[in-house]
Motif scaffolding. Structure first.
Motif, PDB file in Angstrom:
ATOM      1  N   UNK A 171       0.832  -1.213   0.000  1.00 10.84           N
ATOM      2  CA  UNK A 171       0.000   0.000   0.000  1.00 10.84           C
ATOM      3  C   UNK A 171       0.860   1.254   0.000  1.00 10.84           C
ATOM      4  N   UNK A 172       1.891   1.244   0.818  1.00 12.56           N
ATOM      5  CA  UNK A 172       2.766   2.402   0.943  1.00 12.56           C
ATOM      6  C   UNK A 172       3.457   2.720  -0.381  1.00 12.56           C
ATOM      7  N   UNK A 173       4.017   1.700  -1.030  1.00  8.44           N
ATOM      8  CA  UNK A 173       4.713   1.937  -2.292  1.00  8.44           C
ATOM      9  C   UNK A 173       3.754   2.296  -3.410  1.00  8.44           C
ATOM     10  N   UNK A 227       2.203   6.385  -7.184  1.00 11.70           N
ATOM     11  CA  UNK A 227       1.133   7.193  -7.778  1.00 11.70           C
ATOM     12  C   UNK A 227       1.441   8.679  -7.604  1.00 11.70           C
ATOM     13  N   UNK A 228       1.970   9.055  -6.452  1.00  7.77           N
ATOM     14  CA  UNK A 228       2.312  10.466  -6.220  1.00  7.77           C
ATOM     15  C   UNK A 228       3.382  10.937  -7.196  1.00  7.77           C
ATOM     16  N   UNK A 229       4.360  10.094  -7.493  1.00  4.72           N
ATOM     17  CA  UNK A 229       5.424  10.484  -8.421  1.00  4.72           C
ATOM     18  C   UNK A 229       4.919  10.467  -9.865  1.00  4.72           C
ATOM     19  N   UNK A 230       4.197   9.424 -10.238  1.00  2.00           N
ATOM     20  CA  UNK A 230       3.754   9.308 -11.628  1.00  2.00           C
ATOM     21  C   UNK A 230       2.653  10.300 -11.992  1.00  2.00           C
ATOM     22  N   UNK A 231       1.976  10.856 -10.994  1.00  2.00           N
ATOM     23  CA  UNK A 231       0.947  11.859 -11.283  1.00  2.00           C
ATOM     24  C   UNK A 231       1.500  13.282 -11.189  1.00  2.00           C
ATOM     25  N   UNK A 232       2.770  13.425 -10.834  1.00  2.00           N
ATOM     26  CA  UNK A 232       3.380  14.746 -10.769  1.00  2.00           C
ATOM     27  C   UNK A 232       3.185  15.456  -9.442  1.00  2.00           C
ATOM     28  N   UNK A 233       2.626  14.790  -8.431  1.00  2.00           N
ATOM     29  CA  UNK A 233       2.441  15.414  -7.127  1.00  2.00           C
ATOM     30  C   UNK A 233       3.753  15.504  -6.362  1.00  2.00           C
ATOM     31  N   UNK A 234       4.663  14.589  -6.630  1.00  2.00           N
ATOM     32  CA  UNK A 234       5.978  14.559  -5.984  1.00  2.00           C
ATOM     33  C   UNK A 234       7.057  14.438  -7.052  1.00  2.00           C
ATOM     34  N   UNK A 235       8.255  14.955  -6.767  1.00  2.00           N
ATOM     35  CA  UNK A 235       9.347  14.810  -7.736  1.00  2.00           C
ATOM     36  C   UNK A 235       9.897  13.380  -7.717  1.00  2.00           C
ATOM     37  N   UNK A 236      10.572  13.012  -8.793  1.00  3.55           N
ATOM     38  CA  UNK A 236      11.095  11.650  -8.923  1.00  3.55           C
ATOM     39  C   UNK A 236      12.144  11.361  -7.851  1.00  3.55           C
ATOM     40  N   UNK A 296      -5.456   1.906 -10.695  1.00  2.00           N
ATOM     41  CA  UNK A 296      -5.419   3.327 -10.353  1.00  2.00           C
ATOM     42  C   UNK A 296      -6.558   4.026 -11.080  1.00  2.00           C
ATOM     43  N   UNK A 297      -7.401   4.716 -10.330  1.00  2.00           N
ATOM     44  CA  UNK A 297      -8.472   5.510 -10.920  1.00  2.00           C
ATOM     45  C   UNK A 297      -7.964   6.933 -11.074  1.00  2.00           C
ATOM     46  N   UNK A 298      -7.909   7.379 -12.322  1.00  2.00           N
ATOM     47  CA  UNK A 298      -7.459   8.736 -12.629  1.00  2.00           C
ATOM     48  C   UNK A 298      -8.552   9.399 -13.456  1.00  2.00           C
ATOM     49  N   UNK A 299      -9.353  10.217 -12.804  1.00  3.25           N
ATOM     50  CA  UNK A 299     -10.492  10.814 -13.489  1.00  3.25           C
ATOM     51  C   UNK A 299     -11.530   9.737 -13.750  1.00  3.25           C
ATOM     52  N   UNK A 300     -11.960   9.607 -14.980  1.00  2.00           N
ATOM     53  CA  UNK A 300     -12.946   8.579 -15.330  1.00  2.00           C
ATOM     54  C   UNK A 300     -12.273   7.322 -15.874  1.00  2.00           C
ATOM     55  N   UNK A 301     -10.946   7.308 -15.920  1.00  3.86           N
ATOM     56  CA  UNK A 301     -10.204   6.179 -16.484  1.00  3.86           C
ATOM     57  C   UNK A 301      -9.613   5.315 -15.382  1.00  3.86           C
ATOM     58  N   UNK A 302      -9.476   4.032 -15.692  1.00  5.14           N
ATOM     59  CA  UNK A 302      -8.840   3.078 -14.788  1.00  5.14           C
ATOM     60  C   UNK A 302      -7.547   2.629 -15.443  1.00  5.14           C
ATOM     61  N   UNK A 303      -6.450   2.717 -14.711  1.00  4.16           N
ATOM     62  CA  UNK A 303      -5.142   2.388 -15.266  1.00  4.16           C
ATOM     63  C   UNK A 303      -4.470   1.342 -14.403  1.00  4.16           C
ATOM     64  N   UNK A 304      -3.441   0.710 -14.961  1.00 10.11           N
ATOM     65  CA  UNK A 304      -2.733  -0.363 -14.261  1.00 10.11           C
ATOM     66  C   UNK A 304      -1.332   0.087 -13.879  1.00 10.11           C
ATOM     67  N   UNK A 305      -0.870  -0.405 -12.735  1.00 12.04           N
ATOM     68  CA  UNK A 305       0.482  -0.135 -12.251  1.00 12.04           C
ATOM     69  C   UNK A 305       1.017  -1.446 -11.691  1.00 12.04           C
ATOM     70  N   UNK A 306       2.218  -1.810 -12.083  1.00 18.42           N
ATOM     71  CA  UNK A 306       2.851  -3.021 -11.565  1.00 18.42           C
ATOM     72  C   UNK A 306       4.246  -2.671 -11.080  1.00 18.42           C
ATOM     73  N   UNK A 307       4.646  -3.247  -9.966  1.00 14.92           N
ATOM     74  CA  UNK A 307       5.987  -3.012  -9.444  1.00 14.92           C
ATOM     75  C   UNK A 307       6.440  -4.199  -8.617  1.00 14.92           C
ATOM     76  N   UNK A 308       7.729  -4.301  -8.420  1.00 12.49           N
ATOM     77  CA  UNK A 308       8.325  -5.398  -7.655  1.00 12.49           C
ATOM     78  C   UNK A 308       9.012  -4.812  -6.441  1.00 12.49           C
TER      79      UNK A 308
END
Length: 182
Positions: A80-82, A87-96, A148-160
Protein backbone atom coordinates in the motif's frame (compact mmCIF):
# COMPACT_ATOMS: atom_id res chain seq x y z
CA UNK A 1 27.01 50.71 64.44
CA UNK A 2 27.39 47.48 62.84
CA UNK A 3 24.34 46.65 60.79
CA UNK A 4 23.69 43.10 59.90
CA UNK A 5 22.10 42.86 56.51
CA UNK A 6 20.21 39.78 55.70
CA UNK A 7 20.33 39.12 52.03
CA UNK A 8 17.89 36.86 50.37
CA UNK A 9 19.45 34.77 47.67
CA UNK A 10 18.58 35.88 44.17
CA UNK A 11 17.03 33.32 41.89
CA UNK A 12 19.52 31.70 39.58
CA UNK A 13 18.99 33.08 36.06
CA UNK A 14 18.28 30.55 33.35
CA UNK A 15 20.95 30.14 30.72
CA UNK A 16 20.15 32.10 27.60
CA UNK A 17 21.16 29.40 25.14
CA UNK A 18 18.11 27.17 25.61
CA UNK A 19 14.45 27.64 26.41
CA UNK A 20 12.98 26.44 29.67
CA UNK A 21 11.87 22.83 29.56
CA UNK A 22 9.07 20.96 31.15
CA UNK A 23 10.30 18.12 33.32
CA UNK A 24 6.93 16.56 34.10
CA UNK A 25 6.05 14.01 31.39
CA UNK A 26 2.39 13.79 32.38
CA UNK A 27 -0.07 15.65 30.21
CA UNK A 28 -2.47 18.08 31.85
CA UNK A 29 -5.93 16.72 32.40
CA UNK A 30 -8.70 18.23 30.30
CA UNK A 31 -10.60 20.64 32.46
CA UNK A 32 -13.03 23.44 32.03
CA UNK A 33 -12.10 25.75 29.22
CA UNK A 34 -10.99 29.24 30.03
CA UNK A 35 -13.30 31.98 28.97
CA UNK A 36 -12.15 33.87 25.93
CA UNK A 37 -12.49 37.61 25.54
CA UNK A 38 -15.55 37.11 23.32
CA UNK A 39 -17.37 35.01 25.90
CA UNK A 40 -16.53 37.50 28.66
CA UNK A 41 -17.98 40.28 26.54
CA UNK A 42 -21.09 38.18 25.93
CA UNK A 43 -21.37 37.53 29.68
CA UNK A 44 -21.26 41.26 30.38
CA UNK A 45 -23.92 41.86 27.76
CA UNK A 46 -26.13 39.20 29.38
CA UNK A 47 -26.15 41.05 32.73
CA UNK A 48 -29.38 42.78 33.61
CA UNK A 49 -29.51 46.22 32.06
CA UNK A 50 -31.52 49.11 33.40
CA UNK A 51 -34.82 49.46 31.61
CA UNK A 52 -34.06 52.60 29.66
CA UNK A 53 -34.62 51.35 26.12
CA UNK A 54 -35.64 48.33 24.11
CA UNK A 55 -34.65 44.95 25.57
CA UNK A 56 -31.23 43.61 24.62
CA UNK A 57 -31.23 40.69 22.17
CA UNK A 58 -30.53 37.24 23.57
CA UNK A 59 -26.95 36.01 23.10
CA UNK A 60 -26.36 33.57 20.26
CA UNK A 61 -26.25 29.90 21.25
CA UNK A 62 -22.76 28.59 21.94
CA UNK A 63 -21.25 26.64 19.08
CA UNK A 64 -19.36 23.43 19.76
CA UNK A 65 -15.57 23.88 19.68
CA UNK A 66 -13.93 23.29 16.36
CA UNK A 67 -11.78 20.21 16.10
CA UNK A 68 -9.39 19.15 13.41
CA UNK A 69 -10.61 16.38 11.13
CA UNK A 70 -9.16 13.00 12.02
CA UNK A 71 -5.95 12.28 10.19
CA UNK A 72 -6.28 9.49 7.64
CA UNK A 73 -4.68 6.25 8.73
CA UNK A 74 -1.36 5.68 7.05
CA UNK A 75 -0.99 2.46 5.12
CA UNK A 76 1.08 -0.05 7.04
CA UNK A 77 1.69 -2.71 4.42
CA UNK A 78 4.62 -2.06 2.08
CA UNK A 79 2.42 -2.79 -0.94
CA UNK A 80 0.00 0.00 0.00
CA UNK A 81 2.77 2.40 0.94
CA UNK A 82 4.71 1.94 -2.29
CA UNK A 83 1.58 2.10 -4.44
CA UNK A 84 0.73 5.49 -2.90
CA UNK A 85 4.31 6.71 -3.34
CA UNK A 86 4.50 5.62 -6.96
CA UNK A 87 1.13 7.19 -7.78
CA UNK A 88 2.31 10.47 -6.22
CA UNK A 89 5.42 10.48 -8.42
CA UNK A 90 3.75 9.31 -11.63
CA UNK A 91 0.95 11.86 -11.28
CA UNK A 92 3.38 14.75 -10.77
CA UNK A 93 2.44 15.41 -7.13
CA UNK A 94 5.98 14.56 -5.98
CA UNK A 95 9.35 14.81 -7.74
CA UNK A 96 11.09 11.65 -8.92
CA UNK A 97 14.02 12.07 -6.54
CA UNK A 98 11.56 11.58 -3.66
CA UNK A 99 11.77 7.84 -4.45
CA UNK A 100 15.56 7.72 -4.74
CA UNK A 101 16.20 5.95 -1.42
CA UNK A 102 13.18 3.67 -1.93
CA UNK A 103 14.40 2.19 -5.22
CA UNK A 104 17.21 -0.16 -6.20
CA UNK A 105 18.79 -1.14 -9.50
CA UNK A 106 17.22 0.17 -12.70
CA UNK A 107 13.90 0.99 -11.02
CA UNK A 108 14.85 4.63 -10.47
CA UNK A 109 15.75 5.09 -14.16
CA UNK A 110 12.51 3.41 -15.22
CA UNK A 111 10.54 5.59 -12.80
CA UNK A 112 12.21 8.75 -14.11
CA UNK A 113 11.36 7.75 -17.70
CA UNK A 114 7.75 6.98 -16.79
CA UNK A 115 7.31 10.17 -14.74
CA UNK A 116 8.52 12.27 -17.66
CA UNK A 117 5.74 10.76 -19.80
CA UNK A 118 3.21 11.51 -17.03
CA UNK A 119 0.96 8.44 -17.43
CA UNK A 120 -1.19 9.27 -14.40
CA UNK A 121 -1.48 13.03 -14.79
CA UNK A 122 -5.05 14.25 -14.98
CA UNK A 123 -6.79 17.58 -14.77
CA UNK A 124 -9.04 18.20 -11.83
CA UNK A 125 -9.09 14.95 -9.89
CA UNK A 126 -6.12 13.28 -8.27
CA UNK A 127 -5.41 9.65 -9.11
CA UNK A 128 -6.21 7.21 -6.31
CA UNK A 129 -5.37 3.56 -5.71
CA UNK A 130 -8.56 1.50 -6.11
CA UNK A 131 -7.29 -2.04 -5.64
CA UNK A 132 -4.01 -3.76 -4.81
CA UNK A 133 -2.98 -7.36 -5.22
CA UNK A 134 0.34 -9.11 -4.90
CA UNK A 135 2.15 -12.35 -5.59
CA UNK A 136 4.90 -13.69 -3.35
CA UNK A 137 7.64 -14.36 -5.90
CA UNK A 138 10.11 -15.71 -3.37
CA UNK A 139 11.62 -15.14 0.04
CA UNK A 140 11.58 -11.36 0.52
CA UNK A 141 10.17 -10.54 -2.93
CA UNK A 142 6.69 -9.31 -3.85
CA UNK A 143 5.25 -8.61 -7.28
CA UNK A 144 2.46 -6.07 -6.85
CA UNK A 145 -0.27 -4.87 -9.18
CA UNK A 146 -2.58 -1.95 -8.56
CA UNK A 147 -5.61 -0.45 -10.28
CA UNK A 148 -5.42 3.33 -10.35
CA UNK A 149 -8.47 5.51 -10.92
CA UNK A 150 -7.46 8.74 -12.63
CA UNK A 151 -10.49 10.81 -13.49
CA UNK A 152 -12.95 8.58 -15.33
CA UNK A 153 -10.20 6.18 -16.48
CA UNK A 154 -8.84 3.08 -14.79
CA UNK A 155 -5.14 2.39 -15.27
CA UNK A 156 -2.73 -0.36 -14.26
CA UNK A 157 0.48 -0.13 -12.25
CA UNK A 158 2.85 -3.02 -11.56
CA UNK A 159 5.99 -3.01 -9.44
CA UNK A 160 8.32 -5.40 -7.66
CA UNK A 161 9.42 -5.01 -4.03
CA UNK A 162 12.44 -6.73 -2.53
CA UNK A 163 13.43 -6.88 1.12
CA UNK A 164 17.02 -5.77 1.59
CA UNK A 165 19.62 -6.95 4.09
CA UNK A 166 18.73 -3.91 6.23
CA UNK A 167 15.10 -5.17 6.38
CA UNK A 168 13.80 -2.28 4.27
CA UNK A 169 11.58 -2.76 1.24
CA UNK A 170 12.82 -1.27 -2.03
CA UNK A 171 11.18 -1.05 -5.41
CA UNK A 172 13.29 -2.87 -8.03
CA UNK A 173 10.98 -2.59 -11.07
CA UNK A 174 8.01 -0.46 -12.09
CA UNK A 175 5.68 -0.47 -15.12
CA UNK A 176 2.41 1.18 -16.04
CA UNK A 177 -0.38 -0.06 -18.30
CA UNK A 178 0.04 2.85 -20.72
CA UNK A 179 1.54 2.26 -24.12
CA UNK A 180 5.16 3.38 -24.49
CA UNK A 181 5.78 6.44 -26.67
CA UNK A 182 7.32 5.50 -30.07
Amino acid sequence: MNKVMSRTPLPHPRPRHRPPTRHDTRRPAPGPRRASADSRTAARAARPQPLTGPPAPAPAPAQPPRTAPPAPARPTRPTDLFADRLVAVLSGQRPVHWMLRHTAGRAYDDLARLAAAGPLRTRGTRPVVRDIGYYVAGEGALEVFARIAAGSRLRALAFRLELGADLRWRCTAVETGSRPAS
